[in-house]
Design an enzyme around this catalytic site. Sequence first.
Site, PDB file in Angstrom:
ATOM      1  N   HIS A  11     -13.510  17.544  24.610  1.00 33.63           N
ATOM      2  CA  HIS A  11     -14.523  16.738  24.480  1.00 33.63           C
ATOM      3  C   HIS A  11     -14.598  15.440  25.272  1.00 33.63           C
ATOM      4  O   HIS A  11     -13.350  15.018  25.550  1.00 33.63           O
ATOM      5  CB  HIS A  11     -14.643  16.360  22.921  1.00 33.63           C
ATOM      6  CG  HIS A  11     -13.461  15.882  22.566  1.00 33.63           C
ATOM      7  ND1 HIS A  11     -12.436  16.372  21.964  1.00 33.63           N
ATOM      8  CD2 HIS A  11     -12.888  14.628  22.175  1.00 33.63           C
ATOM      9  CE1 HIS A  11     -11.436  16.146  21.479  1.00 33.63           C
ATOM     10  NE2 HIS A  11     -11.595  14.804  21.659  1.00 33.63           N
TER      11      HIS A  11
ATOM     12  N   HIS B 296     -15.353  11.378  25.403  1.00 33.68           N
ATOM     13  CA  HIS B 296     -15.880  10.226  24.621  1.00 33.68           C
ATOM     14  C   HIS B 296     -16.682   9.271  25.499  1.00 33.68           C
ATOM     15  O   HIS B 296     -16.432   9.176  26.649  1.00 33.68           O
ATOM     16  CB  HIS B 296     -14.731   9.492  24.122  1.00 33.68           C
ATOM     17  CG  HIS B 296     -13.572  10.105  23.181  1.00 33.68           C
ATOM     18  ND1 HIS B 296     -13.588   9.913  21.869  1.00 33.68           N
ATOM     19  CD2 HIS B 296     -12.749  11.017  23.264  1.00 33.68           C
ATOM     20  CE1 HIS B 296     -12.733  10.533  21.215  1.00 33.68           C
ATOM     21  NE2 HIS B 296     -12.164  11.316  22.237  1.00 33.68           N
TER      22      HIS B 296
HETATM   23  P1  AMP Z   1      -9.159  13.187  20.480  1.00 32.97           P
HETATM   24  O1  AMP Z   1      -8.901  14.412  20.209  1.00 32.97           O
HETATM   25  O2  AMP Z   1      -7.948  12.129  20.234  1.00 32.97           O
HETATM   26  O3  AMP Z   1     -10.043  12.791  21.614  1.00 32.97           O
HETATM   27  O4  AMP Z   1     -10.307  12.440  19.290  1.00 32.97           O
HETATM   28  C1  AMP Z   1     -11.259  13.436  18.447  1.00 32.97           C
HETATM   29  C2  AMP Z   1     -12.174  12.640  18.014  1.00 32.97           C
HETATM   30  O5  AMP Z   1     -12.998  13.495  17.015  1.00 32.97           O
HETATM   31  C3  AMP Z   1     -11.844  11.389  17.036  1.00 32.97           C
HETATM   32  O6  AMP Z   1     -12.256  10.235  17.657  1.00 32.97           O
HETATM   33  C4  AMP Z   1     -12.379  11.835  15.577  1.00 32.97           C
HETATM   34  O7  AMP Z   1     -12.864  10.496  15.066  1.00 32.97           O
HETATM   35  C5  AMP Z   1     -13.417  12.844  16.023  1.00 32.97           C
HETATM   36  N1  AMP Z   1     -13.760  13.604  14.970  1.00 32.97           N
HETATM   37  C6  AMP Z   1     -13.095  14.497  14.306  1.00 32.97           C
HETATM   38  N2  AMP Z   1     -13.732  15.170  13.444  1.00 32.97           N
HETATM   39  C7  AMP Z   1     -15.097  14.961  13.598  1.00 32.97           C
HETATM   40  C8  AMP Z   1     -16.122  15.451  13.174  1.00 32.97           C
HETATM   41  N3  AMP Z   1     -16.288  16.260  12.143  1.00 32.97           N
HETATM   42  N4  AMP Z   1     -17.437  14.958  13.442  1.00 32.97           N
HETATM   43  C9  AMP Z   1     -17.426  13.931  14.547  1.00 32.97           C
HETATM   44  N5  AMP Z   1     -16.239  13.584  15.180  1.00 32.97           N
HETATM   45  C10 AMP Z   1     -15.156  13.918  14.734  1.00 32.97           C
END
Ligand code: AMP
Length: 136
Positions: free
Chosen positions: A98, A100
Amino acid sequence: MPPCIFCKIIVGELPSTKVYEDDEVLAFLDIKPINPGHTLVIPKKHFENIHDMPDALVAKVAVAAKKIADAMLNIGVKGVNVGMNNGAHAGQIIFHAHVHVMPRYGKDSFSLWVGKEYDGNEREEAAAKIRQALNP
Ligand code: AMP
Ligand code: ZN
């Protein structure tokens, strides 16, 4: 295959707040935003991170991220950080690739890295290693 929350979001088993969708890409709001509108752009097919993704899909996700970042500027966002955490050591928590897209307004809860100084030949050595890895 282990359960993946982003795959569940794609098939509608978990809720999300969608902002963009096409045949290969989905974008929805991060549940814990740096600022309101903080968006995650994901490939609809499961890949763990950027290293596993085909180049063409990386490009599609990047173009979608740019579209969203451009749109943010049209609604008063002052700047946009676009970033991707790849691997646990890089802070990746959800192992479905993903990107950001983070709306910014100058001083807010998000802080950028603090740069170190290079020592001696460290800079040239680091560049040489990367060049070698690119052209083994
Ligand atoms: P990272 O893997 O550190 O790049 O970040 C994962 C991101 O996914 C974090 O910013 C979380 O807040 C976000 N996240 C986790 N679960 C969900 C969800 N169910 N819906 C939307 N965002 C999510
Ligand atoms: Zn997944």
